[in-house]
Write an enzyme that holds these catalytic residues in place. Structure first.
Site, short mmCIF file in Angstrom:
data_model
loop_
_atom_site.label_atom_id
_atom_site.label_comp_id
_atom_site.label_asym_id
_atom_site.label_seq_id
_atom_site.Cartn_x
_atom_site.Cartn_y
_atom_site.Cartn_z
CB ALA A 264 1.51 -9.14 4.92
CD GLU B 51 -0.73 -5.12 8.66
OE1 GLU B 51 -0.20 -6.17 9.05
OE2 GLU B 51 -1.46 -5.05 7.65
N PRO C 172 0.83 -19.08 -8.42
CG PRO C 172 2.62 -20.55 -8.65
CD PRO C 172 1.76 -19.89 -7.62
CD GLU D 198 -10.90 5.25 5.03
OE1 GLU D 198 -11.45 5.20 3.94
OE2 GLU D 198 -10.86 6.29 5.74
CD GLU E 133 -4.73 -3.27 7.46
OE1 GLU E 133 -4.25 -4.08 6.67
OE2 GLU E 133 -4.15 -2.21 7.79
#
Lengths: 183, 183
Positions: A76, A96, A114, A138, A140
């Protein structure tokens, strides 16, 4: 849905603008005419991807500073400015996990929190995967896992899988397996 | 899960403390020794309830200022300070729908937005309902709906049901119906 639930914004006080989120406090008029404040976190929106390699779910293990722990989640990431969600899903999957996909199908879009945020996640099913190259952001750091359904059940029981989008993805997977088994 | 993913907090800058959330910016040391900032929204945690009346899901229609629209969601609310999640679930169910329940079972706990918030939702199944009295918070205006499975599917397609916890609840419901049908 009736109009008698609607709140009207009287004023908006910007509090913070960051790299990812911004925060504002809105003063609203309630349906009975009284006033209240609403603390709102604005988010650019995100994508998440349900993708399988040889019937195993592609997942990423990643440190989450908000909880001070690692979590196993489906791939994600945030939408970049003006980015098409489907293209973002393909981009995040490849960055990823290193997999490219030939076919991307929209499953759902849902708000994560919400009560205080407008973050929306667009969830896609990625099919026809081919190997590409991982290139995380970078800041992550992550590890890719390929997880069987039984392993996913175990990780949920252990709390290693513990976020809403991955729970939604897990149940969609379970439903798909039930449908295949029922045929 | 390996230690090479872990980020170490160097400093925390408090930005905002509100009624519901607080915001801080953490500076962290990444696994490669470089630094990054993480914008973190702290939340007290929440509960949500899967409850049925005559095979229909109890839902509440509520205006959400973050999205500027009404949403149909399962009953939910924030934990009060020191409150036991199961008691909170019973309290929120009665406050928002007027139903009391004799039996409350924990289903899952999940983080809603792990990229920027520590909000956790504890999801419960409420059974053996009896009529009580609605008493929403003074700044909370809502309408109760009792929704069939087919209606819920339609509301998802229309985007009237559009939040993560309600999607998780929907899929748990679907799974329970599949199990009953398979017996």
């Amino acid at each position: 849905m009736t109009n008698k639930l609607i709140e009207t914004t009287i004023s908006t006080e910007p509090v913070f603008t960051g790299k990812v989120i911004s925060l504002q406090v809105d003063t609203v008029e309630l349906p009975d005419g009284s006033k209240a404040t609403r603390e709102i976190v604005k988010h650019p929106g995100a994508v998440a991807v349900l993708a399988f390699h040889q019937d195993r779910l592609l997942m990423v293990d990643q440190y989450r500073q908000a909880m001070g722990r690692c979590e196993l989640e489906i791939p994600a990431g945030k939408l970049e400015k003006g980015e098409d969600p489907m293209e973002a899903a393909a981009r995040e999957l490849e960055e990823e996990t290193g997999y490219r996909c030939e076919r991307m199908t929209h499953l759902h879009s849902f708000y994560t929190a919400p009560g205080f945020s407008n973050e929306i996640i667009h969830l896609y099913l990625a099919e026809e995967l081919t190997s590409g190259e991982m290139s995380p952001d970078e800041d992550e750091f992550l590890e890719v896992y390929e997880v069987s359904f039984e392993e996913a059940q175990q990780y949920i029981a252990e709390g290693r899988i513990a976020d809403a989008k991955t729970m939604v993805a897990f149940y969609i997977w379970q439903q798909r397996l039930s449908q295949v088994a029922g045929k």
